[in-house]
Design a protein around this motif. Structure first.
Motif, PDB file in Angstrom:
ATOM      1  N   LEU A 146      75.687  62.668 110.552  1.00  0.00           N
ATOM      2  CA  LEU A 146      76.178  61.815 109.465  1.00  0.00           C
ATOM      3  C   LEU A 146      75.186  61.650 108.318  1.00  0.00           C
ATOM      4  CD1 LEU A 146      78.001  59.038 111.501  1.00  0.00           C
ATOM      5  CD2 LEU A 146      78.962  61.109 110.516  1.00  0.00           C
ATOM      6  N   GLN A 147      74.172  62.495 108.245  1.00  0.00           N
ATOM      7  CA  GLN A 147      73.254  62.461 107.108  1.00  0.00           C
ATOM      8  C   GLN A 147      73.819  63.347 106.009  1.00  0.00           C
ATOM      9  OE1 GLN A 147      69.017  62.724 107.660  1.00  0.00           O
ATOM     10  NE2 GLN A 147      69.278  62.398 109.864  1.00  0.00           N
ATOM     11  N   LEU A 148      73.990  62.769 104.832  1.00  0.00           N
ATOM     12  CA  LEU A 148      74.583  63.475 103.702  1.00  0.00           C
ATOM     13  C   LEU A 148      73.684  63.333 102.491  1.00  0.00           C
ATOM     14  CD1 LEU A 148      77.113  64.928 102.502  1.00  0.00           C
ATOM     15  CD2 LEU A 148      77.959  62.651 101.914  1.00  0.00           C
ATOM     16  N   PHE A 149      73.466  64.443 101.794  1.00  0.00           N
ATOM     17  CA  PHE A 149      72.674  64.387 100.571  1.00  0.00           C
ATOM     18  C   PHE A 149      73.575  64.288  99.345  1.00  0.00           C
ATOM     19  CE2 PHE A 149      70.449  66.368  96.981  1.00  0.00           C
ATOM     20  CZ  PHE A 149      69.372  65.505  96.890  1.00  0.00           C
ATOM     21  N   GLN A 150      74.602  65.166  99.244  1.00  0.00           N
ATOM     22  CA  GLN A 150      75.412  65.171  98.030  1.00  0.00           C
ATOM     23  C   GLN A 150      76.738  65.889  98.246  1.00  0.00           C
ATOM     24  OE1 GLN A 150      73.721  67.419  94.683  1.00  0.00           O
ATOM     25  NE2 GLN A 150      74.298  65.745  93.338  1.00  0.00           N
ATOM     26  N   GLU A 167      76.226  56.755 105.603  1.00  0.00           N
ATOM     27  CA  GLU A 167      75.402  55.955 104.706  1.00  0.00           C
ATOM     28  C   GLU A 167      75.532  56.501 103.289  1.00  0.00           C
ATOM     29  OE1 GLU A 167      71.355  55.365 105.853  1.00  0.00           O
ATOM     30  OE2 GLU A 167      71.897  55.235 107.962  1.00  0.00           O
ATOM     31  N   THR A 168      75.259  55.661 102.309  1.00  0.00           N
ATOM     32  CA  THR A 168      75.325  56.086 100.918  1.00  0.00           C
ATOM     33  C   THR A 168      74.411  57.291 100.726  1.00  0.00           C
ATOM     34  OG1 THR A 168      75.707  53.809 100.246  1.00  0.00           O
ATOM     35  CG2 THR A 168      75.009  55.350  98.531  1.00  0.00           C
ATOM     36  N   PRO A 169      74.967  58.384 100.212  1.00  0.00           N
ATOM     37  CA  PRO A 169      74.168  59.605 100.019  1.00  0.00           C
ATOM     38  C   PRO A 169      72.989  59.371  99.071  1.00  0.00           C
ATOM     39  CG  PRO A 169      76.494  60.080  99.837  1.00  0.00           C
ATOM     40  CD  PRO A 169      76.363  58.586  99.865  1.00  0.00           C
ATOM     41  N   LYS A 170      71.972  60.215  99.196  1.00  0.00           N
ATOM     42  CA  LYS A 170      70.754  60.072  98.403  1.00  0.00           C
ATOM     43  C   LYS A 170      70.962  60.457  96.940  1.00  0.00           C
ATOM     44  CE  LYS A 170      67.797  60.925 102.418  1.00  0.00           C
ATOM     45  NZ  LYS A 170      68.729  60.311 103.302  1.00  0.00           N
ATOM     46  N   ALA A 171      71.877  61.361  96.660  1.00  0.00           N
ATOM     47  CA  ALA A 171      72.126  61.819  95.292  1.00  0.00           C
ATOM     48  C   ALA A 171      73.515  61.379  94.828  1.00  0.00           C
ATOM     49  CB  ALA A 171      72.009  63.338  95.221  1.00  0.00           C
ATOM     50  N   TYR A 172      73.718  61.423  93.524  1.00  0.00           N
ATOM     51  CA  TYR A 172      75.018  61.084  92.945  1.00  0.00           C
ATOM     52  C   TYR A 172      76.096  62.017  93.500  1.00  0.00           C
ATOM     53  CZ  TYR A 172      78.676  60.595  89.448  1.00  0.00           C
ATOM     54  OH  TYR A 172      79.881  60.394  88.826  1.00  0.00           O
ATOM     55  N   LEU A 206      74.217  68.624 103.205  1.00  0.00           N
ATOM     56  CA  LEU A 206      73.889  67.680 104.262  1.00  0.00           C
ATOM     57  C   LEU A 206      72.425  67.276 104.152  1.00  0.00           C
ATOM     58  CD1 LEU A 206      75.700  69.253 107.348  1.00  0.00           C
ATOM     59  CD2 LEU A 206      76.580  67.627 105.658  1.00  0.00           C
ATOM     60  N   GLY A 207      72.104  66.099 104.667  1.00  0.00           N
ATOM     61  CA  GLY A 207      70.722  65.644 104.733  1.00  0.00           C
ATOM     62  C   GLY A 207      70.091  66.158 106.022  1.00  0.00           C
ATOM     63  N   GLY A 208      68.899  65.730 106.269  1.00  0.00           N
ATOM     64  CA  GLY A 208      68.216  66.151 107.490  1.00  0.00           C
ATOM     65  C   GLY A 208      67.354  67.375 107.241  1.00  0.00           C
TER      66      GLY A 208
END
Length: 123
Positions: free
Chosen positions: A57-61, A27-32, A73-75
Motif C-alpha cells: 500500500l505504499q504509493l508515490f504517484q 496513505e496520502t501519496p508523497k507526490a501530487y 509505487l513507493g518502497g
C-alpha cells in the motif's frame, strides 16, 4: 452507517483519486496525483489487483504522462508481479477515453477519447 449503505458503497465507483485512496486505505501519496476521470476505474481495479498480490500500500504517484496512465509505487523494491499488473493497466489507459471511460483512440500523445468526446459532444 447502515448495512444497506455500506453494501451500496462497495459497488459504487469512486469519483476521485482521494476516494480510491481512502477505499483501499492508502496513505496520502508523497507526490501530487491527478488523472482523467475516465481512468479512475482503471486505478481502482489496479489497486485491487495489486493488493491481492501482496502490495504493501505504499504509493508515490498516479498521473497522466504522454497520454497514458502512470502509477508509481513507493518502497525500495518493485516486485515484477506488481510491475506487470501496473503495465497492463497503463496499456489499457491508451485505449480508454479519459472523459467517460469507454473505448477510445489516441491522437499522438494526447489522452484517448471516444468518438463522442473526440467530436466535442458530451462533457
Amino acid at each position: 452507517m447502515n448495512i444497506f449503505s455500506r453494501v451500496l458503497g462497495w459497488f459504487r465507483s469512486p469519483k476521485t483519486l482521494e476516494e480510491i485512496f481512502a477505499k483501499h486505505k492508502i496513505e496520502t501519496p508523497k507526490a501530487y496525483c491527478d488523472c482523467p476521470d475516465g481512468w479512475l476505474h482503471l486505478v481502482d481495479q489496479c489497486f485491487y489487483e495489486l493488493k491481492a498480490n501482496g502490495w504493501d500500500l505504499q504509493l508515490f504517484q498516479v498521473k497522466e504522462k504522454l497520454g497514458g496512465l502512470r502509477i508509481y509505487l513507493g518502497g525500495d523494491v518493485l516486485d515484477m508481479k506488481h510491475a506487470n499488473i501496473i503495465a497492463r493497466y497503463e496499456t489499457e489507459s491508451l485505449t480508454t477515453c479519459g472523459v467517460c471511460g469507454r473505448n477510445g483512440t489516441r491522437n499522438h500523445y494526447q489522452v484517448a477519447k471516444c468518438e463522442e468526446h473526440r467530436n466535442g459532444q458530451g462533457n
